[in-house]
Design a protein around this motif. Structure first.
Motif, mmCIF file in Angstrom:
data_model
loop_
_atom_site.group_PDB
_atom_site.id
_atom_site.type_symbol
_atom_site.label_atom_id
_atom_site.label_comp_id
_atom_site.label_asym_id
_atom_site.label_seq_id
_atom_site.Cartn_x
_atom_site.Cartn_y
_atom_site.Cartn_z
ATOM 1 N N VAL A 84 0.850 -1.190 0.000
ATOM 2 C CA VAL A 84 0.000 0.000 0.000
ATOM 3 C C VAL A 84 0.885 1.238 0.000
ATOM 4 O O VAL A 84 1.765 1.375 0.858
ATOM 5 C CB VAL A 84 -0.911 0.024 1.250
ATOM 6 C CG1 VAL A 84 -1.819 1.264 1.218
ATOM 7 C CG2 VAL A 84 -1.721 -1.254 1.366
ATOM 8 N N GLY A 85 0.656 2.155 -0.943
ATOM 9 C CA GLY A 85 1.477 3.361 -0.958
ATOM 10 C C GLY A 85 1.017 4.391 -1.965
ATOM 11 O O GLY A 85 0.130 4.141 -2.781
ATOM 12 N N ASN A 86 1.649 5.543 -1.904
ATOM 13 C CA ASN A 86 1.286 6.662 -2.780
ATOM 14 C C ASN A 86 2.244 6.850 -3.942
ATOM 15 O O ASN A 86 1.985 7.668 -4.825
ATOM 16 C CB ASN A 86 1.256 7.964 -1.974
ATOM 17 C CG ASN A 86 2.645 8.423 -1.566
ATOM 18 O OD1 ASN A 86 3.324 7.755 -0.784
ATOM 19 N ND2 ASN A 86 3.093 9.548 -2.104
ATOM 20 N N SER A 100 8.043 3.695 -6.262
ATOM 21 C CA SER A 100 8.649 2.970 -5.148
ATOM 22 C C SER A 100 7.737 1.930 -4.508
ATOM 23 O O SER A 100 8.219 0.894 -4.040
ATOM 24 C CB SER A 100 9.094 3.955 -4.062
ATOM 25 O OG SER A 100 10.129 4.794 -4.528
ATOM 26 N N ASP A 101 6.453 2.226 -4.442
ATOM 27 C CA ASP A 101 5.541 1.375 -3.690
ATOM 28 C C ASP A 101 4.811 0.345 -4.537
ATOM 29 O O ASP A 101 4.501 -0.748 -4.054
ATOM 30 C CB ASP A 101 4.497 2.233 -2.961
ATOM 31 C CG ASP A 101 5.115 3.243 -2.024
ATOM 32 O OD1 ASP A 101 6.127 2.902 -1.393
ATOM 33 O OD2 ASP A 101 4.597 4.373 -1.936
ATOM 34 N N VAL A 134 -1.882 -1.569 -3.712
ATOM 35 C CA VAL A 134 -2.981 -0.649 -3.423
ATOM 36 C C VAL A 134 -2.416 0.755 -3.537
ATOM 37 O O VAL A 134 -1.599 1.179 -2.710
ATOM 38 C CB VAL A 134 -3.579 -0.884 -2.023
ATOM 39 C CG1 VAL A 134 -4.654 0.164 -1.735
ATOM 40 C CG2 VAL A 134 -4.154 -2.284 -1.911
ATOM 41 N N TYR A 135 -2.838 1.450 -4.569
ATOM 42 C CA TYR A 135 -2.312 2.785 -4.870
ATOM 43 C C TYR A 135 -3.239 3.833 -4.282
ATOM 44 O O TYR A 135 -4.426 3.895 -4.625
ATOM 45 C CB TYR A 135 -2.191 2.946 -6.382
ATOM 46 C CG TYR A 135 -1.757 4.317 -6.844
ATOM 47 C CD1 TYR A 135 -0.671 4.973 -6.269
ATOM 48 C CD2 TYR A 135 -2.431 4.963 -7.886
ATOM 49 C CE1 TYR A 135 -0.278 6.224 -6.700
ATOM 50 C CE2 TYR A 135 -2.035 6.212 -8.333
ATOM 51 C CZ TYR A 135 -0.963 6.839 -7.741
ATOM 52 O OH TYR A 135 -0.570 8.080 -8.169
ATOM 53 N N MET A 136 -2.714 4.642 -3.379
ATOM 54 C CA MET A 136 -3.482 5.718 -2.760
ATOM 55 C C MET A 136 -2.793 7.050 -3.064
ATOM 56 O O MET A 136 -1.878 7.459 -2.338
ATOM 57 C CB MET A 136 -3.592 5.497 -1.242
ATOM 58 C CG MET A 136 -4.500 6.501 -0.546
ATOM 59 S SD MET A 136 -4.766 6.117 1.217
ATOM 60 C CE MET A 136 -3.109 6.429 1.882
ATOM 61 N N PRO A 137 -3.181 7.716 -4.150
ATOM 62 C CA PRO A 137 -2.506 8.964 -4.527
ATOM 63 C C PRO A 137 -2.588 10.005 -3.413
ATOM 64 O O PRO A 137 -3.606 10.122 -2.720
ATOM 65 C CB PRO A 137 -3.282 9.428 -5.763
ATOM 66 C CG PRO A 137 -3.974 8.208 -6.276
ATOM 67 C CD PRO A 137 -4.275 7.373 -5.064
ATOM 68 N N TYR A 138 -1.489 10.731 -3.258
ATOM 69 C CA TYR A 138 -1.447 11.854 -2.332
ATOM 70 C C TYR A 138 -1.610 13.119 -3.159
ATOM 71 O O TYR A 138 -1.293 13.133 -4.358
ATOM 72 C CB TYR A 138 -0.114 11.846 -1.578
ATOM 73 C CG TYR A 138 -0.027 12.789 -0.411
ATOM 74 C CD1 TYR A 138 -0.775 12.569 0.744
ATOM 75 C CD2 TYR A 138 0.814 13.897 -0.445
ATOM 76 C CE1 TYR A 138 -0.681 13.420 1.836
ATOM 77 C CE2 TYR A 138 0.915 14.756 0.642
ATOM 78 C CZ TYR A 138 0.163 14.521 1.773
ATOM 79 O OH TYR A 138 0.246 15.374 2.848
#
Length: 238
Positions: free
Chosen positions: A174-176, A180-181, A193-197
């Motif tokens: 899980v990362g933004n 890298s993630d 799991v892509y969670m854009p910042y």
């Protein structure tokens, strides 16, 4: 089946990039006393310097500060004063001292995932600064393990998986950061799991997730993470 879920730290668990953007703004104010910023492309020049120095200084506020000092000397052709070099050092110190502010709902999201899966924090950057942020976050008790790495690439993820005795298909990250993630994990055969910042350092946003969608779920905020993990779990079991 997914057995291990990794969480990024900066801008996934707690706010980070905004402090760096504020530092860049302050850096521009210092340099603006010496050159015409309108014709300089200062952000691009600083990014180029930071990228060039990553292998020497690593990621994080200390590497950024050293790169700002180098860029300032080059851009001003060594005309910058000692007082202004000291101001740049103070800019870096403010980033190192910033408070750890969690993203809304992230503790509940990690706890919910941890009820069904082992969870690990995988973050990169300066060891001392990242350890400090983890300690101040109040989240350390949720993780089975905390990994602070110099780079989040195929080799780093392979090492983590090996130490857990897992295949890539048993791991979700899980990362933004696409670079890298998400991309390296999915390229190994894992899940993302892509969670854009709302703001991302250009160096971390230069990877394209096109072609990886089958193994990636995107969420808008931490509240969607547990459901996204279970959706990926269903894909893994299909």
């Amino acid at each position: 089946m997914i057995e291990l879920v990794g969480f990024d730290g900066d801008d996934t668990l707690w706010h980070s990039e905004g402090y760096y953007q504020t530092a860049h703004d302050a850096f521009e104010q210092v340099i603006g006393h010496y050159v015409d910023l309108a014709n300089l492309g200062l952000r691009d020049r600083l990014l180029s310097t930071e990228r060039r120095n990553i292998r020497l200084f690593g990621y994080g506020a200390k590497g950024m500060t050293l790169s700002m000092l180098e860029a300032a000397i080059e851009i001003t052709q060594s005309r910058i004063s000692a007082a202004d070099l000291h101001r740049i050092i103070e800019i870096g110190k403010r980033v190192l001292a910033h408070p750890v502010e969690l993203l809304p709902g992230i503790r509940d999201a990690v706890a919910a995932v941890a009820e069904r899966h082992r969870v690990v924090l995988i973050t990169k950057g300066d060891l001392f600064h990242q350890e400090q942020k983890v300690a101040n976050s109040g989240l350390a008790d949720l993780f089975h393990r905390i990994e602070i790495v110099s780079e989040k690439d195929h080799a780093a993820y392979r090492r983590v998986l090996s130490e857990f005795g897992l295949a890539p298909g048993q791991f979700a990250m899980v990362g933004n950061s696409p670079r890298s993630d998400i991309a390296p994990v999915v390229e190994l055969g894992g899940w993302g799991v892509y969670m854009p910042y709302h703001v991302t350092w250009a160096h971390e946003a230069d990877s394209d997730l096109a072609g990886l969608a089958a193994r990636v779920a995107e969420v808008k905020n931490p509240h969607g993470i547990p459901a996204a993990i279970e959706a990926l779990q269903a894909r893994a079991a299909a």
